[in-house]
Design an enzyme around this catalytic site. Structure first.
Site, PDB file in Angstrom:
ATOM      1  N   HIS A  17     -62.196  71.569  37.302  1.00  0.00           N
ATOM      2  CA  HIS A  17     -61.969  71.865  38.841  1.00  0.00           C
ATOM      3  C   HIS A  17     -60.702  71.334  39.091  1.00  0.00           C
ATOM      4  O   HIS A  17     -59.951  71.831  39.853  1.00  0.00           O
ATOM      5  CB  HIS A  17     -63.132  71.385  39.690  1.00  0.00           C
ATOM      6  CG  HIS A  17     -64.369  72.005  39.577  1.00  0.00           C
ATOM      7  ND1 HIS A  17     -65.672  71.315  39.631  1.00  0.00           N
ATOM      8  CD2 HIS A  17     -64.861  73.333  39.580  1.00  0.00           C
ATOM      9  CE1 HIS A  17     -66.606  72.018  39.461  1.00  0.00           C
ATOM     10  NE2 HIS A  17     -66.112  73.293  39.695  1.00  0.00           N
ATOM     11  N   LYS A  41     -79.387  77.447  46.128  1.00  0.00           N
ATOM     12  CA  LYS A  41     -79.302  76.482  44.955  1.00  0.00           C
ATOM     13  C   LYS A  41     -79.912  75.243  45.367  1.00  0.00           C
ATOM     14  O   LYS A  41     -80.043  74.617  46.432  1.00  0.00           O
ATOM     15  CB  LYS A  41     -77.714  76.094  44.958  1.00  0.00           C
ATOM     16  CG  LYS A  41     -76.912  77.333  44.301  1.00  0.00           C
ATOM     17  CD  LYS A  41     -75.495  76.817  44.063  1.00  0.00           C
ATOM     18  CE  LYS A  41     -74.569  77.550  43.072  1.00  0.00           C
ATOM     19  NZ  LYS A  41     -73.175  77.259  42.721  1.00  0.00           N
ATOM     20  N   ARG A  91     -62.767  81.046  33.414  1.00  0.00           N
ATOM     21  CA  ARG A  91     -63.096  80.315  32.239  1.00  0.00           C
ATOM     22  C   ARG A  91     -63.400  81.715  31.181  1.00  0.00           C
ATOM     23  O   ARG A  91     -63.340  81.404  29.856  1.00  0.00           O
ATOM     24  CB  ARG A  91     -64.332  79.610  32.115  1.00  0.00           C
ATOM     25  CG  ARG A  91     -64.020  78.491  32.974  1.00  0.00           C
ATOM     26  CD  ARG A  91     -65.582  77.710  33.103  1.00  0.00           C
ATOM     27  NE  ARG A  91     -66.317  78.663  34.105  1.00  0.00           N
ATOM     28  CZ  ARG A  91     -67.660  78.295  34.363  1.00  0.00           C
ATOM     29  NH1 ARG A  91     -68.338  77.358  34.223  1.00  0.00           N
ATOM     30  NH2 ARG A  91     -68.203  79.144  35.093  1.00  0.00           N
ATOM     31  N   SER A 128     -70.274  72.858  36.133  1.00  0.00           N
ATOM     32  CA  SER A 128     -71.279  71.642  36.773  1.00  0.00           C
ATOM     33  C   SER A 128     -72.649  71.782  36.291  1.00  0.00           C
ATOM     34  O   SER A 128     -73.172  70.601  36.057  1.00  0.00           O
ATOM     35  CB  SER A 128     -71.356  71.691  38.411  1.00  0.00           C
ATOM     36  OG  SER A 128     -69.781  71.526  38.668  1.00  0.00           O
TER      37      SER A 128
END
Length: 166
Positions: A17, A41, A91, A128
């Site tokens: 990040h 979440k 990514r 994460s």
């Protein structure tokens, strides 16, 4: 002033990040690191802790503002804050497949463009979720997160600020 937003839950913020945010800071006059809460979440860190970790780790970069997104659409947040671009790190091609429809919708709703920055090769594997899993099982993650985040990971996080929505 060219203002961009780097949105995310940052639970926790990691070096991947930070690398994308630092690159965005070189492209825009101001970058808002907009810490979000997705009520679907389960978070390890409270919103307050996620904001604190982001502020601590980004304090040395000029032109960075850290704030909560709040409720509502990211497109509306961008309109209210005068943001011209959303910056997202990618990514993999699956990240692109996930982000492209949202980028198109955000542009149609508010005119805000999305800028995709490819992640550096040595951060392609970071997420994460993976960092929390490895740390929770006793694995070393100190090479992937800032010191202040690592200390909080070792302490086991904090309780969420918000109860789940029903």
């Amino acid at each position: 002033m060219r203002r961009a937003v780097c949105p995310g839950s940052f639970d926790p913020i990691h070096n991947g990040h930070l690398e994308v945010i630092a690159r965005a800071a070189g492209l825009f006059d101001e970058v808002i690191v907009a810490v979000s809460t997705n009520y679907a979440k389960k978070y390890m860190f409270s919103l307050g802790d996620r904001l604190d970790m982001a502020r601590e780790t980004l304090a040395s970069l000029k032109g960075i503002v850290v704030e909560p997104v709040g409720d509502g659409l990211l497109a509306e947040y961008c309109r209210q804050r005068g943001v011209s671009a959303i910056v997202k790190g990618l990514r993999s091609s699956s990240d692109f497949d996930y982000e492209l429809p949202m980028a198109t919708m955000n542009r149609q709703l508010s005119g805000v463009e999305t800028v995709f920055l490819p992640a550096e090769a040595h951060y392609l594997h970071l997420s994460s979720t993976l960092i929390k899993e490895v740390a929770g099982l006793g694995g070393g993650v100190s090479d992937y997160v800032p010191r202040s985040v690592h200390k909080r990971l070792l302490a086991g996080g904090s309780a969420p600020d918000h109860p789940p929505r029903g």
